[in-house]
Design an enzyme around this catalytic site. Sequence first.
Site, PDB file in Angstrom:
ATOM      1  N   ARG A 267       0.885  -1.153   0.044  1.00  0.00           N
ATOM      2  CA  ARG A 267      -0.094   0.082  -0.074  1.00  0.00           C
ATOM      3  C   ARG A 267       0.822   1.169  -0.171  1.00  0.00           C
ATOM      4  O   ARG A 267       1.972   1.170   0.630  1.00  0.00           O
ATOM      5  CB  ARG A 267      -1.012   0.049   1.223  1.00  0.00           C
ATOM      6  CG  ARG A 267      -1.822  -1.291   1.303  1.00  0.00           C
ATOM      7  CD  ARG A 267      -2.548  -1.121   2.700  1.00  0.00           C
ATOM      8  NE  ARG A 267      -3.304  -2.184   2.843  1.00  0.00           N
ATOM      9  CZ  ARG A 267      -3.228  -3.290   3.422  1.00  0.00           C
ATOM     10  NH1 ARG A 267      -2.021  -3.380   4.030  1.00  0.00           N
ATOM     11  NH2 ARG A 267      -4.128  -4.275   3.659  1.00  0.00           N
TER      12      ARG A 267
ATOM     13  N   LYS B  94      -0.405  -0.771  16.166  1.00  0.00           N
ATOM     14  CA  LYS B  94      -0.826  -1.478  17.447  1.00  0.00           C
ATOM     15  C   LYS B  94      -1.374  -2.882  17.178  1.00  0.00           C
ATOM     16  O   LYS B  94      -1.407  -3.677  18.236  1.00  0.00           O
ATOM     17  CB  LYS B  94      -1.206  -0.405  18.335  1.00  0.00           C
ATOM     18  CG  LYS B  94      -0.025   0.652  18.875  1.00  0.00           C
ATOM     19  CD  LYS B  94      -0.856   1.493  19.810  1.00  0.00           C
ATOM     20  CE  LYS B  94       0.163   2.695  19.929  1.00  0.00           C
ATOM     21  NZ  LYS B  94      -0.526   3.620  20.690  1.00  0.00           N
TER      22      LYS B  94
ATOM     23  N   HIS C 246      -2.682   2.255  -5.947  1.00  0.00           N
ATOM     24  CA  HIS C 246      -3.381   1.003  -5.615  1.00  0.00           C
ATOM     25  C   HIS C 246      -3.383   0.242  -6.803  1.00  0.00           C
ATOM     26  O   HIS C 246      -3.553  -1.141  -6.694  1.00  0.00           O
ATOM     27  CB  HIS C 246      -4.909   1.153  -4.794  1.00  0.00           C
ATOM     28  CG  HIS C 246      -4.867   0.402  -3.687  1.00  0.00           C
ATOM     29  ND1 HIS C 246      -4.043   0.529  -2.581  1.00  0.00           N
ATOM     30  CD2 HIS C 246      -5.959  -0.593  -3.485  1.00  0.00           C
ATOM     31  CE1 HIS C 246      -4.442  -0.570  -1.741  1.00  0.00           C
ATOM     32  NE2 HIS C 246      -5.630  -1.274  -2.098  1.00  0.00           N
TER      33      HIS C 246
ATOM     34  N   ARG D 124      -0.698  -2.305  -6.513  1.00  0.00           N
ATOM     35  CA  ARG D 124      -0.975  -3.392  -5.565  1.00  0.00           C
ATOM     36  C   ARG D 124      -1.900  -4.372  -6.359  1.00  0.00           C
ATOM     37  O   ARG D 124      -1.752  -5.726  -6.443  1.00  0.00           O
ATOM     38  CB  ARG D 124      -1.596  -3.035  -4.475  1.00  0.00           C
ATOM     39  CG  ARG D 124      -2.080  -3.609  -3.341  1.00  0.00           C
ATOM     40  CD  ARG D 124      -2.224  -3.042  -2.279  1.00  0.00           C
ATOM     41  NE  ARG D 124      -3.000  -3.762  -1.120  1.00  0.00           N
ATOM     42  CZ  ARG D 124      -2.483  -4.493  -0.164  1.00  0.00           C
ATOM     43  NH1 ARG D 124      -1.305  -4.614  -0.121  1.00  0.00           N
ATOM     44  NH2 ARG D 124      -3.583  -5.073   0.831  1.00  0.00           N
TER      45      ARG D 124
ATOM     46  N   HIS E 175      -4.180  -9.119   3.851  1.00  0.00           N
ATOM     47  CA  HIS E 175      -5.535  -9.182   3.956  1.00  0.00           C
ATOM     48  C   HIS E 175      -6.069 -10.326   5.292  1.00  0.00           C
ATOM     49  O   HIS E 175      -5.283 -11.270   5.288  1.00  0.00           O
ATOM     50  CB  HIS E 175      -6.267 -10.022   2.838  1.00  0.00           C
ATOM     51  CG  HIS E 175      -6.226  -8.886   1.687  1.00  0.00           C
ATOM     52  ND1 HIS E 175      -6.476  -9.345   0.479  1.00  0.00           N
ATOM     53  CD2 HIS E 175      -5.991  -7.586   1.905  1.00  0.00           C
ATOM     54  CE1 HIS E 175      -6.339  -8.279  -0.252  1.00  0.00           C
ATOM     55  NE2 HIS E 175      -6.026  -7.169   0.266  1.00  0.00           N
TER      56      HIS E 175
ATOM     57  N   TYR F 206      -9.594 -11.078  -6.698  1.00  0.00           N
ATOM     58  CA  TYR F 206      -8.500 -11.217  -7.765  1.00  0.00           C
ATOM     59  C   TYR F 206      -8.904 -12.166  -8.420  1.00  0.00           C
ATOM     60  O   TYR F 206      -8.609 -12.410  -9.749  1.00  0.00           O
ATOM     61  CB  TYR F 206      -7.083 -11.221  -7.169  1.00  0.00           C
ATOM     62  CG  TYR F 206      -6.870  -9.913  -6.508  1.00  0.00           C
ATOM     63  CD1 TYR F 206      -6.722  -8.746  -7.397  1.00  0.00           C
ATOM     64  CD2 TYR F 206      -6.747  -9.798  -5.040  1.00  0.00           C
ATOM     65  CE1 TYR F 206      -6.329  -7.621  -6.589  1.00  0.00           C
ATOM     66  CE2 TYR F 206      -6.482  -8.546  -4.624  1.00  0.00           C
ATOM     67  CZ  TYR F 206      -6.250  -7.446  -5.194  1.00  0.00           C
ATOM     68  OH  TYR F 206      -5.884  -6.213  -4.726  1.00  0.00           O
TER      69      TYR F 206
END
Length: 321
Positions: free
Chosen positions: A170, A195, A266, A269, A292, A301
């Site tokens: 990304r 986090k 994007h 990607r 993902h 895809y």
Amino acid sequence: MGSLKSKRWSDSIDRAIDSLPPALADGVDAFGVFIELEKGHSRHTVEGYQRDICQCAQFVATKCKRQIWESVKGEDISAWLQSLDDEDYSAASLARKLSALKHCARFLVAEKVIRDDFTELLSAPKLARHLPDTLSPEEVDALLEAPSRHSAQGLRDRAFLELMYSSGLRVSELCALTLQNLDLEEGFLRVEAGKRGKDRLTPVGGRAIEAIKAYLHTARPQLVRPKTGSVVFLSNRGTALSRKTVWHWIKKYAQVAGIEKSVKPHGLRHSFATHLLSNGADLRAIQEMLGHADIGTTEIYTKVDRKQLISAHKRFHPRKA
């Protein structure tokens, strides 16, 4: 709930909150504190939530004459969403804004600011899962060859383009990448997910490694300034390259390469994932490389690949007529 104020990094968010009636502003601030400190959300995520909730609060204050959260009704939120739909906001944007408001409403109920969740009966618009725009391998080649090999900026841009296509990053991950998380000898990089997420290791291809080494050896030293940190890709000021700058140069290089379709960060990607799948890569491996959490996200895809297969069948099968 008290009068806790969330950390405000953005002047626009600061002005938006301060323009609200005090009780509504307190709710936005307290929710910001909650998702930042209790939920561990990033600055970018906190600002996104607060921006959407401020937009709603401004609407209910001015159009519905609500001064406190307890007086807000479900029909007020429906009217707000309808107004956004009238302004041609996408279904995805409406769903995101409603999701932010639902999280805030649940927080306000938990804090006893409101008794009933005014979003409880509202549902998000159904989203059509559009096939992502992808480049052909030939278009990718043309794009990656567009930057100059004879300037610091060109070497930098060639390196980040190669890396985005090689590793499916990304644009935010590209801009945040540090030297410590880049292992060119082993051919891997570590993407830090923050986090609440999970770091992932992603392979780096041979051509990308060559381009990055050329950039690090020749170009990056020219961009370093006294306060430059360890981020890999630097602006001309020696600071981390911004997403806006990456977007700008990708559009420029697409024009240089003669690519007529709209090319966005994007898109590299998407092209990375589609080309891997087309050449036989395992869907689970692609899921891992893309980061993902849900395999269902990666499965989009497979639809792209089927579309290409049908197109090829129509073009080349002897009985196509």
